[in-house]
Design a protein around this motif. Structure first.
Motif, PDB file in Angstrom:
ATOM      1  N   LEU A   1      42.839  80.628  91.315  1.00 26.86           N
ATOM      2  CA  LEU A   1      43.041  79.654  92.377  1.00 26.86           C
ATOM      3  C   LEU A   1      43.202  78.279  91.732  1.00 26.86           C
ATOM      4  CD1 LEU A   1      43.082  78.950  95.429  1.00 26.86           C
ATOM      5  CD2 LEU A   1      40.604  78.611  95.247  1.00 26.86           C
ATOM      6  N   LEU A   2      44.340  77.630  92.005  1.00 23.16           N
ATOM      7  CA  LEU A   2      44.617  76.314  91.428  1.00 23.16           C
ATOM      8  C   LEU A   2      44.113  75.190  92.319  1.00 23.16           C
ATOM      9  CD1 LEU A   2      48.250  76.873  90.124  1.00 23.16           C
ATOM     10  CD2 LEU A   2      46.104  76.982  88.834  1.00 23.16           C
ATOM     11  N   LEU A   3      44.326  75.343  93.621  1.00 18.15           N
ATOM     12  CA  LEU A   3      43.847  74.319  94.547  1.00 18.15           C
ATOM     13  C   LEU A   3      43.863  74.853  95.956  1.00 18.15           C
ATOM     14  CD1 LEU A   3      46.100  72.171  96.265  1.00 18.15           C
ATOM     15  CD2 LEU A   3      46.976  72.268  93.970  1.00 18.15           C
ATOM     16  N   SER A   4      43.058  74.221  96.789  1.00 19.65           N
ATOM     17  CA  SER A   4      43.033  74.551  98.210  1.00 19.65           C
ATOM     18  C   SER A   4      42.665  73.286  98.966  1.00 19.65           C
ATOM     19  CB  SER A   4      42.032  75.661  98.507  1.00 19.65           C
ATOM     20  OG  SER A   4      40.715  75.234  98.251  1.00 19.65           O
ATOM     21  N   SER A   5      43.121  73.219 100.205  1.00 16.93           N
ATOM     22  CA  SER A   5      42.825  72.061 101.030  1.00 16.93           C
ATOM     23  C   SER A   5      42.911  72.442 102.496  1.00 16.93           C
ATOM     24  CB  SER A   5      43.808  70.932 100.723  1.00 16.93           C
ATOM     25  OG  SER A   5      43.481  69.780 101.452  1.00 16.93           O
ATOM     26  N   LYS A   6      41.922  72.035 103.265  1.00 17.00           N
ATOM     27  CA  LYS A   6      41.943  72.258 104.708  1.00 17.00           C
ATOM     28  C   LYS A   6      42.707  71.092 105.334  1.00 17.00           C
ATOM     29  CE  LYS A   6      38.976  73.065 108.711  1.00 17.00           C
ATOM     30  NZ  LYS A   6      39.714  74.111 109.363  1.00 17.00           N
TER      31      LYS A   6
END
Length: 172
Positions: A39-44
């Motif tokens: 997982l490189l990035l996540s954002s809500k």
């Protein structure tokens, strides 16, 4: 995170790295490296499920639509510490965007709304350009032809609408 609502696979233009991007029921978007499954990035980004999103050719902008009333444009940076940052947003009078597409010249993008409307925006500043009121029911999908800039929309009203967006071959 809930159910996966939309999925894209793409290569970064600066490398051979293949990424997978998923939009989820909880309003978040996740980016993974395909080779390592990391997982490189996540954002809500949204308060409701993300139903659709589009990523530009340079892979540095993401436009997302949701069951909420917002269309959100985010900047994406995969260098160093990857991040996703909201840079602009449009608020709709009624919620629900089922599809978003960026025209091949990246000057405009379109959204397909549950409110029976297709909306056109400038890609650079996200200014509204037009609201197309052809359909009498939920607009399910849209697409641009890369050669002619023809925009097609389809709705649960069983109609298909075709519209040239400028510049068209007729303008040449």
């Amino acid at each position: 995170t809930g159910m996966l609502m939309s999925l894209k696979i793409f290569s970064l233009p600066s490398s051979e790295q293949i990424l997978v991007c998923g939009a989820f029921e909880d309003g978040a978007i996740y980016f993974w490296d395909f080779a390592s499954s990391k997982l490189l990035l996540s954002s809500k980004l949204h308060s409701q499920p993300v139903l659709c999103f589009a990523i530009n050719k340079e892979c540095n902008r993401c436009i997302s639509g949701s069951a909420d009333t917002n269309i959100i444009m985010s900047s994406i940076d995969f260098t160093g510490s990857p991040n996703l940052k909201v840079i602009n947003q449009a608020t709709l009078p009624k919620g629900g965007v089922g599809a978003i597409k960026i025209r091949s010249d990246q000057k405009i993008f379109a959204s397909a709304g549950w409110d029976h409307r297709v909306r056109l925006y400038s890609f650079k500043k996200m200014n509204p350009l037009a609201i197309l009121k052809y359909h009498s029911s939920t607009v399910r999908d849209i697409d641009f032809d890369p050669k002619t800039n023809l925009l097609a929309s389809v709705s649960t009203d069983t109609k298909i609408c075709l519209l040239y967006t400028s510049p068209s071959p007729r303008d040449s």
